[in-house]
Structures are given as structure tokens and as C-alpha cells.
Design an enzyme around this catalytic site. Structure first.
Site, PDB file in Angstrom:
ATOM      1  N   HIS A  61       5.863  60.208 -16.966  1.00 10.00           N
ATOM      2  CA  HIS A  61       5.839  59.068 -16.043  1.00 10.00           C
ATOM      3  C   HIS A  61       6.038  57.723 -16.728  1.00 10.00           C
ATOM      4  O   HIS A  61       6.081  56.694 -16.070  1.00 10.00           O
ATOM      5  CB  HIS A  61       4.515  59.043 -15.264  1.00 10.00           C
ATOM      6  CG  HIS A  61       4.349  60.234 -14.378  1.00 10.00           C
ATOM      7  ND1 HIS A  61       3.178  60.528 -13.754  1.00 10.00           N
ATOM      8  CD2 HIS A  61       5.233  61.195 -14.008  1.00 10.00           C
ATOM      9  CE1 HIS A  61       3.323  61.634 -13.035  1.00 10.00           C
ATOM     10  NE2 HIS A  61       4.564  62.055 -13.179  1.00 10.00           N
TER      11      HIS A  61
ATOM     12  N   GLU B 131       2.865  59.068   1.629  1.00  9.22           N
ATOM     13  CA  GLU B 131       3.563  59.990   0.724  1.00  9.22           C
ATOM     14  C   GLU B 131       3.740  61.402   1.282  1.00  9.22           C
ATOM     15  O   GLU B 131       4.779  62.017   1.087  1.00  9.22           O
ATOM     16  CB  GLU B 131       2.812  60.066  -0.617  1.00  9.22           C
ATOM     17  CG  GLU B 131       3.548  60.970  -1.597  1.00  9.22           C
ATOM     18  CD  GLU B 131       3.009  60.934  -3.022  1.00  9.22           C
ATOM     19  OE1 GLU B 131       1.939  60.356  -3.253  1.00  9.22           O
ATOM     20  OE2 GLU B 131       3.674  61.515  -3.886  1.00  9.22           O
TER      21      GLU B 131
ATOM     22  N   THR C  27      -2.877  62.811  -8.471  1.00  4.57           N
ATOM     23  CA  THR C  27      -3.441  64.122  -8.087  1.00  4.57           C
ATOM     24  C   THR C  27      -3.849  64.925  -9.332  1.00  4.57           C
ATOM     25  O   THR C  27      -4.844  65.646  -9.315  1.00  4.57           O
ATOM     26  CB  THR C  27      -2.417  64.908  -7.240  1.00  4.57           C
ATOM     27  OG1 THR C  27      -2.045  64.075  -6.135  1.00  4.57           O
ATOM     28  CG2 THR C  27      -3.009  66.202  -6.694  1.00  4.57           C
TER      29      THR C  27
ATOM     30  N   LYS D 123      -5.262  52.174 -13.143  1.00  9.71           N
ATOM     31  CA  LYS D 123      -4.779  51.306 -14.229  1.00  9.71           C
ATOM     32  C   LYS D 123      -4.739  49.847 -13.772  1.00  9.71           C
ATOM     33  O   LYS D 123      -5.069  48.943 -14.521  1.00  9.71           O
ATOM     34  CB  LYS D 123      -3.384  51.750 -14.687  1.00  9.71           C
ATOM     35  CG  LYS D 123      -3.392  53.106 -15.396  1.00  9.71           C
ATOM     36  CD  LYS D 123      -2.035  53.478 -15.958  1.00  9.71           C
ATOM     37  CE  LYS D 123      -1.074  54.101 -14.989  1.00  9.71           C
ATOM     38  NZ  LYS D 123      -1.492  55.361 -14.383  1.00  9.71           N
TER      39      LYS D 123
ATOM     40  N   SER E 276      -3.065  57.325 -12.171  1.00 12.41           N
ATOM     41  CA  SER E 276      -3.173  56.577 -10.906  1.00 12.41           C
ATOM     42  C   SER E 276      -3.232  55.067 -11.044  1.00 12.41           C
ATOM     43  O   SER E 276      -3.215  54.513 -12.146  1.00 12.41           O
ATOM     44  CB  SER E 276      -4.394  57.046 -10.104  1.00 12.41           C
ATOM     45  OG  SER E 276      -5.572  56.366 -10.529  1.00 12.41           O
TER      46      SER E 276
ATOM     47  N   ARG F 111       4.547  50.385 -17.763  1.00 14.66           N
ATOM     48  CA  ARG F 111       5.152  51.627 -17.269  1.00 14.66           C
ATOM     49  C   ARG F 111       6.645  51.520 -17.514  1.00 14.66           C
ATOM     50  O   ARG F 111       7.344  50.779 -16.824  1.00 14.66           O
ATOM     51  CB  ARG F 111       4.853  51.729 -15.772  1.00 14.66           C
ATOM     52  CG  ARG F 111       5.202  53.065 -15.154  1.00 14.66           C
ATOM     53  CD  ARG F 111       4.794  53.048 -13.685  1.00 14.66           C
ATOM     54  NE  ARG F 111       4.920  54.337 -13.096  1.00 14.66           N
ATOM     55  CZ  ARG F 111       3.953  55.260 -13.075  1.00 14.66           C
ATOM     56  NH1 ARG F 111       2.780  54.988 -13.580  1.00 14.66           N
ATOM     57  NH2 ARG F 111       4.164  56.431 -12.524  1.00 14.66           N
TER      58      ARG F 111
END
Ligand code: AMP
Ligand code: MG
Length: 344
Positions: free
Chosen positions: A210, A70, A127, A237, A234, A251
Site C-alpha cells: 500500500h 466501500e 480490515t 495514521k 487504516s 503514502r
């Protein structure tokens, strides 16, 4: 364990140690060690340090392998010399002496393009959870011929079998295994037996940007689930579903970013860890995730993860919810424009 398994496991454990060291020594109050990326999301000394440590380990063991990660060192150089010194110091804490240039080179090994065989890394997934001292993960996977072959999730904030801080690792066709952060085996990991749907526990992002919290509430109502949803940052999950702490990870695109397509580093490790623990992972239309589309899951929309047998049922319950949600969004198969992706 195959060499890939040993190297991946050791790499995420070292990265997790680095993250914990940054957390205890740098992030006590104040914003030392934290800067903002161009998209406004936070990035820390630990994100860069974790990426350097993992990339170095992979390069040493598999010199020809491509790495897709990333972060890049441009963002670190932009953050100023103090940040780079701090990253270098923490990396040296894990690997012995290295100068700043070396550390930047390791970080930039992550600029590879997805190919037939590549490693994919999120050095700190979640983060924001890391900054809140809640859930975050070092997430590493190996993708080969369009399939995830290995996945590793170090979750320093997650409790499992009475231990806080665990690593889950899965190789294709092998069971998901768990370890302490120190590397001691904690045994194989299994999803929960299919529960009564009304008692299914759903886990979703903390960040409302998100996912679509309202739509997941509608889904819970539709299946008669009375359990409060868990919220965590993060790929922890995925770890929660794989180990029976939750039954569903959903999601759904946030209505404000309907054309958002998921990054592969946010899902590759978690997906195999759930699958090898007996669960299922698709997008929210029930389609398999397509790992051959570059750095994003361009052919997929959102994520639906379950402990397995309730998967089809949930996909059909979700269908009308999605239909009403996606009016006005790009059709699922359409590749969003670069502009849309940049703004998402
Ligand atoms: P989570 O911890 O589940 O909230 O997910 C964190 C990840 O969400 C980050 O690593 C980002 O890559 C990703 N992300 C950023 N923007 C969005 C968005 N609009 N929709 C979905 N995911 C996003
Ligand atoms: Mg991430």
C-alpha cells in the site's frame, strides 16, 4: 454541534461497537466471518454490519443525501447464507429488529455516486489490522461542494490521553474534538508543535503493497530523522498525526502499482481531522486533494500529511525521490485507464 456532527458521531460509535462485538464473539481463532473479495482483500461480517448501521443512521437523519461506501451486498450474498445471518444478527444488536433484506438494503444505500453533497464511508478501514486486533477505523465524512465538511474516525485500537479506543470528529472551521467510544468528551485535538526534523516521527502503512517503505526510508535519511517509523493500518495514521503521536504520514505509490489512485473513503475523514487539528494534507507532490473526481482521487498521487510547518520542506525533499521512483509510471495528471485501476 450541528446535526451532521451529532449524527455522524453517533453512527461511527454504533459501528465501532458492532466491530468490537464481532471481534470478541466471532474472530476467536479460525476464519469464521471472514471471506475474500474479488481483489483478494479480506472482508468480514463486521465490514458489512458497520456499513448497514452507518448507512441506516444517515438515511434516517438525511433522507435525500447520497452515500458512497466501500462495500455492497452482492459480495455478502456471494459469501453464503451463514454470513448474511451473522451480519443481520450483529446489526440487530445495534438497531433493534431488522430482517436480512432490510440489512442488505441498508448496505446498498452506499452505492451512490459522488455529487454536490455526499457522505463517504469506509465501514472498516484497515480490515487486516482489525483481523490482527491492531489498528482499524470506521471512517465517515461529508463532502460538500468539493470540500470535506465533516469527518469522523472511530479508532477502537488507538490510545489517546490514557484511553484505549477513541473517536475523533472534525467540522470545517471548528477544532478537531475527541471522545471515548462511549461518547464522553476528551477535549480538542492538536498536532505536535513543529519538531526538529531530525526527530520527526513518520507513520506509514503496515502493508508494503500500500506504500513504498524503501522510499520513505530514503526520505527519513534525507531529513536526518533517526526515529523508527510507526506502522499502523487504516486512517488511525491520520488520527496519530492530528494528536501529535506522529509528525508525518506518508503514502507513496508502491513501485508495483505506480498508477494506483487512492479511494476517497480511505482519506476524506482523516484529512479534515488533521487539518482542523492544525496540520496539512496534500498528495506527495504537495498538491491539494481534489474531491471532485468520483470515487478515486484521480488527480492526486499518494498522500503527504504533516503537522503543518514542515510541509513545504518535506515536499521539496521528496521531489527528487519521487522523480526517480515514478520513471515509467503514468504522468501524475493523466487519468489511469479502467484496466489499470482494476488491477491496482
Ligand atoms: P492501509 O491501512 O494504510 O494499509 O490502507 C488500507 C487501504 O489501502 C485499503 O482500504 C485499500 O483501499 C488501499 N489499497 C489497496 N491497494 C492499494 C495499493 N496498491 N496502493 C495503495 N493503497 C491500496
Ligand atoms: Mg479502506
Amino acid at each position: 454541534m450541528e446535526r451532521e456532527g451529532e449524527v455522524g458521531l453517533a453512527a461511527v460509535r454504533a459501528a465501532a461497537r458492532l466491530c468490537q462485538a464481532v471481534q470478541t464473539t466471532m474472530l476467536n481463532g479460525g476464519g469464521a466471518g471472514v471471506t475474500s473479495k474479488q481483489d483478494g482483500s479480506p472482508v468480514t461480517v463486521a465490514d458489512f454490519g458497520s456499513q448497514a448501521v452507518v448507512n441506516r443512521a444517515i438515511r434516517e437523519a438525511f433522507p435525500d443525501d447520497v452515500i458512497v461506501a466501500e462495500e455492497d451486498s452482492a459480495a455478502l450474498r456471494d459469501a453464503g447464507g451463514g454470513q448474511l445471518s451473522a451480519v443481520t444478527r450483529f446489526v440487530c444488536g445495534q438497531v433493534g429488529f431488522a430482517d436480512r433484506e432490510r440489512v442488505c438494503d441498508w448496505i446498498d444505500l452506499g452505492a451512490g455516486e459522488p455529487s454536490d453533497r455526499f457522505w463517504v464511508l469506509d465501514p472498516i478501514d484497515g480490515t487486516k489490522g482489525f483481523l490482527r486486533r491492531e489498528q482499524y477505523a470506521v471512517a465517515l465524512a461529508l463532502v460538500e461542494d468539493g470540500q470535506v465538511r465533516w469527518g469522523f474516525l472511530a479508532c477502537p485500537g488507538l490510545s489517546y490521553r490514557g484511553v484505549r479506543g477513541v473517536v475523533f470528529a472534525a467540522g470545517r472551521g471548528q477544532e478537531t474534538q475527541s471522545f471515548t467510544l462511549g461518547g464522553a468528551p476528551l477535549g480538542s485535538v492538536r498536532v505536535a508543535a513543529t519538531p526538529d526534523l531530525t526527530r520527526a516521527v513518520l507513520v506509514e502503512s503496515v502493508e508494503s503493497a500500500h506504500t513504498d517503505h524503501a522510499a520513505s526510508a530514503t526520505l527519513r535519511e534525507a531529513i536526518g530523522s533517526t526515529a523508527e517509523p510507526l506502522r499502523m493500518d487504516s486512517q488511525a495514521k491520520y488520527a496519530a498525526v492530528s494528536s501529535g503521536q506522529a509528525d508525518i504520514y506518508l503514502r507513496l505509490p508502491n513501485p508495483k502499482t505506480p498508477n494506483y489512485r487512492e479511494h476517497i473513503w480511505d482519506h476524506a475523514a482523516g484529512a479534515i481531522i488533521v487539518e482542523e487539528a492544525g496540520g496539512r494534507v496534500t498528495d506527495c507532490y504537495g498538491r491539494p486533494l481534489d474531491w471532485t473526481q468520483g470515487r478515486r482521487l484521480r488527480k492526486n498521487v499518494g498522500i503527504m500529511t504533516t503537522s503543518g510547518r514542515l510541509h513545504e520542506r518535506l515536499v521539496s525533499v521528496l521531489e527528487p525521490v519521487l522523480e526517480s521512483m515514478t520513471r515509467g509510471a503514468a504522468p501524475a495528471q493523466q487519468t489511469p485507464t479502467a484496466e489499470v485501476l482494476a488491477s491496482a
